[in-house]
Write a protein that holds these residues in place. Structure first.
Motif, mmCIF file in Angstrom:
data_model
loop_
_atom_site.group_PDB
_atom_site.id
_atom_site.type_symbol
_atom_site.label_atom_id
_atom_site.label_comp_id
_atom_site.label_asym_id
_atom_site.label_seq_id
_atom_site.Cartn_x
_atom_site.Cartn_y
_atom_site.Cartn_z
ATOM 1 N N GLY A 269 -0.487 -4.144 30.436
ATOM 2 C CA GLY A 269 -1.621 -3.602 31.164
ATOM 3 C C GLY A 269 -1.111 -2.315 31.752
ATOM 4 N N ASN A 270 -1.819 -1.725 32.663
ATOM 5 C CA ASN A 270 -1.233 -0.551 33.322
ATOM 6 C C ASN A 270 0.013 -0.962 34.099
ATOM 7 O OD1 ASN A 270 -1.009 2.181 34.234
ATOM 8 N ND2 ASN A 270 -1.691 1.439 36.220
ATOM 9 N N THR A 271 -0.020 -2.178 34.688
ATOM 10 C CA THR A 271 1.184 -2.751 35.287
ATOM 11 C C THR A 271 1.468 -4.088 34.603
ATOM 12 O OG1 THR A 271 -0.102 -3.868 37.025
ATOM 13 C CG2 THR A 271 0.772 -1.674 37.527
ATOM 14 N N ARG A 272 2.742 -4.449 34.513
ATOM 15 C CA ARG A 272 3.086 -5.733 33.904
ATOM 16 C C ARG A 272 2.701 -6.863 34.843
ATOM 17 N NH1 ARG A 272 4.853 -5.997 29.058
ATOM 18 N NH2 ARG A 272 5.906 -4.191 28.145
ATOM 19 N N ARG A 273 2.058 -7.878 34.262
ATOM 20 C CA ARG A 273 1.557 -9.016 35.029
ATOM 21 C C ARG A 273 2.174 -10.304 34.495
ATOM 22 N NH1 ARG A 273 -4.273 -7.781 33.096
ATOM 23 N NH2 ARG A 273 -2.962 -7.310 31.285
ATOM 24 N N LEU A 274 2.199 -11.314 35.339
ATOM 25 C CA LEU A 274 2.734 -12.611 34.929
ATOM 26 C C LEU A 274 1.598 -13.508 34.477
ATOM 27 C CD1 LEU A 274 5.177 -14.585 34.787
ATOM 28 C CD2 LEU A 274 4.608 -15.257 37.133
ATOM 29 N N ALA A 275 1.789 -14.132 33.310
ATOM 30 C CA ALA A 275 0.788 -15.064 32.782
ATOM 31 C C ALA A 275 1.510 -16.212 32.098
ATOM 32 C CB ALA A 275 -0.154 -14.353 31.810
ATOM 33 N N TRP A 276 0.744 -17.249 31.730
ATOM 34 C CA TRP A 276 1.288 -18.380 30.989
ATOM 35 C C TRP A 276 0.808 -18.298 29.537
ATOM 36 C CZ3 TRP A 276 4.277 -18.839 34.680
ATOM 37 C CH2 TRP A 276 3.941 -19.239 35.974
ATOM 38 N N MET A 277 1.650 -18.713 28.598
ATOM 39 C CA MET A 277 1.284 -18.745 27.182
ATOM 40 C C MET A 277 1.331 -20.186 26.680
ATOM 41 S SD MET A 277 2.990 -16.775 23.908
ATOM 42 C CE MET A 277 4.424 -17.838 23.860
ATOM 43 N N SER B 294 -3.013 -17.148 29.436
ATOM 44 C CA SER B 294 -3.894 -17.421 30.571
ATOM 45 C C SER B 294 -4.276 -16.118 31.248
ATOM 46 C CB SER B 294 -3.178 -18.320 31.583
ATOM 47 O OG SER B 294 -2.145 -17.584 32.245
ATOM 48 N N ASP B 295 -5.218 -16.181 32.178
ATOM 49 C CA ASP B 295 -5.448 -15.038 33.046
ATOM 50 C C ASP B 295 -4.180 -14.799 33.860
ATOM 51 O OD1 ASP B 295 -8.066 -14.753 32.179
ATOM 52 O OD2 ASP B 295 -8.867 -16.074 33.741
ATOM 53 N N PRO B 296 -3.932 -13.562 34.281
ATOM 54 C CA PRO B 296 -2.717 -13.305 35.065
ATOM 55 C C PRO B 296 -2.634 -14.192 36.299
ATOM 56 C CG PRO B 296 -3.725 -11.241 34.384
ATOM 57 C CD PRO B 296 -4.702 -12.328 34.019
ATOM 58 N N VAL B 297 -1.467 -14.777 36.530
ATOM 59 C CA VAL B 297 -1.262 -15.594 37.722
ATOM 60 C C VAL B 297 -0.615 -14.775 38.833
ATOM 61 C CG1 VAL B 297 -1.125 -17.752 36.434
ATOM 62 C CG2 VAL B 297 0.955 -16.438 36.849
ATOM 63 N N LEU B 298 -0.116 -13.590 38.483
ATOM 64 C CA LEU B 298 0.490 -12.696 39.467
ATOM 65 C C LEU B 298 0.300 -11.270 38.960
ATOM 66 C CD1 LEU B 298 2.015 -13.230 42.128
ATOM 67 C CD2 LEU B 298 4.157 -12.965 40.868
ATOM 68 N N SER B 299 -0.419 -10.455 39.731
ATOM 69 C CA SER B 299 -0.681 -9.084 39.303
ATOM 70 C C SER B 299 -0.948 -8.206 40.505
ATOM 71 C CB SER B 299 -1.872 -9.020 38.335
ATOM 72 O OG SER B 299 -3.064 -9.434 38.981
ATOM 73 N N ASP B 300 -0.698 -6.911 40.334
ATOM 74 C CA ASP B 300 -0.921 -5.917 41.375
ATOM 75 C C ASP B 300 -1.212 -4.598 40.663
ATOM 76 O OD1 ASP B 300 -0.640 -3.860 43.323
ATOM 77 O OD2 ASP B 300 0.764 -5.048 44.496
ATOM 78 N N PRO B 301 -2.329 -3.946 40.947
ATOM 79 C CA PRO B 301 -2.656 -2.701 40.231
ATOM 80 C C PRO B 301 -1.690 -1.563 40.524
ATOM 81 C CG PRO B 301 -4.187 -3.077 42.044
ATOM 82 C CD PRO B 301 -3.380 -4.325 41.906
ATOM 83 N N ARG B 302 -0.889 -1.669 41.594
ATOM 84 C CA ARG B 302 0.014 -0.580 41.969
ATOM 85 C C ARG B 302 1.479 -0.881 41.669
ATOM 86 N NH1 ARG B 302 0.090 0.513 47.746
ATOM 87 N NH2 ARG B 302 0.297 -1.752 47.825
ATOM 88 N N SER B 303 1.788 -2.110 41.285
ATOM 89 C CA SER B 303 3.188 -2.489 41.141
ATOM 90 C C SER B 303 3.347 -3.521 40.039
ATOM 91 C CB SER B 303 3.720 -3.061 42.466
ATOM 92 O OG SER B 303 5.068 -3.440 42.362
ATOM 93 N N GLU B 304 4.476 -3.441 39.334
ATOM 94 C CA GLU B 304 4.741 -4.389 38.274
ATOM 95 C C GLU B 304 5.455 -5.623 38.809
ATOM 96 O OE1 GLU B 304 6.612 -2.599 34.908
ATOM 97 O OE2 GLU B 304 4.731 -1.573 34.448
ATOM 98 N N ASN C 96 5.033 -27.026 30.000
ATOM 99 C CA ASN C 96 4.405 -27.074 28.679
ATOM 100 C C ASN C 96 3.836 -25.733 28.234
ATOM 101 O OD1 ASN C 96 2.300 -26.897 30.434
ATOM 102 N ND2 ASN C 96 1.218 -28.737 29.729
ATOM 103 N N ARG C 97 4.102 -24.706 29.015
ATOM 104 C CA ARG C 97 3.689 -23.351 28.658
ATOM 105 C C ARG C 97 4.839 -22.395 28.946
ATOM 106 N NH1 ARG C 97 -2.006 -22.456 31.655
ATOM 107 N NH2 ARG C 97 -0.834 -23.378 33.387
ATOM 108 N N ALA C 98 4.804 -21.240 28.306
ATOM 109 C CA ALA C 98 5.834 -20.230 28.544
ATOM 110 C C ALA C 98 5.347 -19.245 29.596
ATOM 111 C CB ALA C 98 6.158 -19.494 27.249
ATOM 112 N N ALA C 99 6.278 -18.751 30.397
ATOM 113 C CA ALA C 99 5.978 -17.689 31.360
ATOM 114 C C ALA C 99 6.274 -16.355 30.678
ATOM 115 C CB ALA C 99 6.827 -17.849 32.617
#
Length: 651
Positions: free
Chosen positions: A262-270, A278-288, A254-257
């Protein structure tokens, strides 16, 4: 416990020559061959596997029966088959490209993509081309994209630009969304977008739910959600650095991924009602977040991975995660990944991605807990332990930590070193088998592949740090510092160093020989850029400096500082500085970097009295898509390396 069977390959796919090669019989030509098995796709009912098989320059499509029938073969003629995928139980879609020349000059050549629908349940069934004959479709560089499949309706969703009308700018050409009947090939228009429409995202029912648009200058993006028969804008960016990329539906549907900036691309739900993220569900400050696996039957994301660790999936689908863990336990010496499955998940297609072996493919049957070997990508390399291609980091002169891959042959240092910068430059290295790096290293060379600043995958700041830093700047410094790090570590011989690269890597090769001439004993530049200002003109910068390609080149090559900056970093203008041997290799059909770029460098070298070789490969494109092109490139590269830094080279 999983039972492993290895007797299927020859009978299923006809690859009866899949014996185990030994190191003593290994030849560099084995690496240059196009894969004997690639792009496999499991049919929705799990009874067949479609794949590509290369026989020298001929690439054919195979459809192997998993229930005892014969393998069928489909020829695409002189077109270049790129991939296959199933779009119905008995319908296969084949993606191809072909170089077409619209004038007497090679600058008028373009690479066009097309797709063909093939019935697999009817002998000698007619083949239909996607969108052929559709009057609303104009000239498109590719008519092969599949945005989604409506499995219940038996339709494929695809998009295409319309016809350029009178007094219309190219940026005004509308993007149409079509639904194509998978069996008959008949198309119906679903929606007429605008010239700013870039695409649609489909929900788990196969209906368009999200529409993405970008303005002509690429400076703003907006996202719309479907409400009934209308679209409602729910988000708009304020700059070109804030682009959002929808990639599929969220696991619950029921949401889009989406990949958010950001400085790195993060995964979130819309949220599909409000457009809120949403807040990022997958993120890393050093890697996209480098990519995701989407279930083709539901459009839902099942896993994602980071650029720094492609072999470690972050799963959102517990069933597939459990299967992959079981397979990994059965193949403890391999890095395995699931990438295709039947609709009921009774059959799972698995591939390996190892640092010291060519790729293999398996079929996993959860009900019987059996794992069947299916095929190998490079038959002559199966069973051969290759030089390990492993992650390696070093420190640049300004203290930055540079990620790289290092492929090290057997033996102790110091060794002859080949630095192999990637193309793009907006790209990055990925783990696993690399035909060029492994082919060179198999001949006794240490191979370094840095993700220098300007590479993608490590955040916006890392990529933008390369703007205007070509040639005399930080991008080239990062390569130089990699050479020096390996010399200081005692792994590389300072008197036996060469640089080899393709596309941007070819430019970096020329820049290395001209701007750091004392560092290298030779260079091999494949499809290189040699004159930045000339390349900018080729990209349309003189006719339309606001077109997206010209804008990219101006920002990347000169940081928007103009042609003067380009000339300062053009190797062809400084050929008199070269002290090492240079080999140029270029495909005559290159539509990305024209052959003229190598010809300019060759002429500059000869005028400066410097030694140079130019090999022009007929019928070859920018990507070394042909057997002849790959073979010429690798064999001639190794020959040149051997002559300048090999064990028998005169020094």
């Amino acid at each position: 416990m999983i039972r492993i069977f290895t007797a299927l390959c020859a009978s299923l796919i006809g690859l009866a020559t899949l014996g185990h090669a030994t190191a003593q019989t290994l030849d560099v030509s084995h690496f240059a061959r196009l894969p004997a098995f690639s792009s496999p796709s499991l049919s929705p009912d799990g009874t067949e596997v479609a794949f590509l098989r290369a026989e020298e320059d001929l690439i054919v499509v195979g459809i192997a029966s998993l229930t005892g029938g014969d393998t069928r073969w489909i020829s695409v003629g002189q077109q270049k088959a790129r991939s296959v995928r199933w779009v119905a139980d008995n319908v296969l879609l084949i993606n191809v490209t072909q170089t077409n020349d619209f004038g007497s000059r090679r600058s008028n050549a373009y690479e066009f993509g097309a797709a063909f629908l093939v019935r697999t349940d009817v002998p000698n069934a007619p083949v239909s081309q996607l969108l052929v004959g559709e009057s609303r479709v104009g000239v498109n560089s590719s008519l092969s994209s599949v945005l989604a499949v409506d499995w219940e309706a038996g339709e494929i969703y695809t998009a295409a630009y319309g016809v350029l009308g009178r007094n219309m700018r190219f940026s005004d050409i509308p993007l149409y969304l079509f639904a194509v009947n998978a069996v008959t090939g008949e198309a119906r228009m679903v929606e007429r977008g605008s010239g700013e429409t870039r695409g649609w995202l489909f929900d788990d029912g196969g209906e368009p739910a999200v529409r993405v648009s970008v303005n002509r200058l690429g400076r703003n993006q907006w996202i719309e959600l479907r409400q009934g028969n209308r679209w409602r804008e729910v988000w708009r960016s304020s700059s070109r650095t804030e682009m959002v990329i929808p990639i599929g539906m969220a696991p619950e549907g029921n949401r889009a991924a989406v990949l958010v900036p950001g400085n790195t691309r993060r995964l979130a739900w819309m949220d599909l009602e409000t457009g809120e993220f949403s807040d990022p569900v997958l993120s890393d400050p050093r890697s996209e977040v480098g990519g995701a696996l989407v279930d083709p039957y539901t459009n839902r994301i099942v896993s994602a991975y980071f650029t720094r660790d492609e072999n470690s999936a972050h799963w959102f689908d517990e069933e597939l995660e459990r299967y992959e863990n079981m397979i990994a336990e059965a193949l403890p010496d391999d890095e395995v990944g699931i990438f295709s499955w039947s609709r009921d998940r009774s059959v799972i297609l698995v591939g390996t991605n190892d640092s010291a072996a060519a790729p293999d493919y398996y079929l996993f049957y959860p009900e019987t807990m059996s794992l069947n070997f299916l095929a190998t990508g490079y038959p002559a390399l199966r069973g051969v332990e290759l030089p390990a291609r492993q992650r390696y980091n070093y420190t640049a002169r300004d203290g930055a930590d540079i990620p790289a891959f290092l492929t090290r042959p057997a033996g102790d240092g110091p060794m002859p070193l080949v630095i192999l910068p990637h193309g793009g430059p907006a790209s990055h290295e990925t783990s696993g088998f690399d035909w060029l790096a492994h082919g060179i290293s198999s001949q006794g060379y240490l191979v370094l592949q840095p993700d220098f600043r300007g590479s993608t995958g490590y955040g916006r700041a890392w990529e933008r740090a390369g703007d205007g830093e070509w040639g005399n700047g930080i991008m080239q410094h990062d390569l130089t510092d990699g050479v020096r790090a390996l010399i200081e570590e005692g792994l590389a011989d300072p008197d036996r160093v060469c640089i080899v690269g393709a596309s941007y890597g070819g430019y970096a090769t020329l820049a290395g020989l001209t701007f750091t001439p004392d560092l290298y004993q030779c260079g091999v530049a494949i499809a290189p850029v040699s004159d930045l200002s000339e390349m900018y003109t080729f990209a349309g910068g003189r006719r339309d400096p606001n077109n997206p390609v010209a804008r990219y080149w101006m920002q990347a090559m000169a940081n928007d500082e103009g042609r003067g900056r380009m000339r300062e970093n053009s190797p062809a203008l400084f050929a008199d500085r070269v002290t090492a041997g240079l080999l140029l290799i270029h495909g005559r059909d290159d539509t990305v970097v024209p052959l003229r770029q190598s010809e300019i460098m060759e002429r500059a070298m000869r005028q400066a009295g410097k030694p140079v070789e130019l090999i022009v490969v007929d019928g070859e494109d920018h990507w070394l898509s042909t057997y002849g092109g790959r073979m010429s490139t690798l064999v001639e590269t190794v020959r040149f390396l051997d002559a300048h830094i090999g064990n028998d080279a005169q020094r």
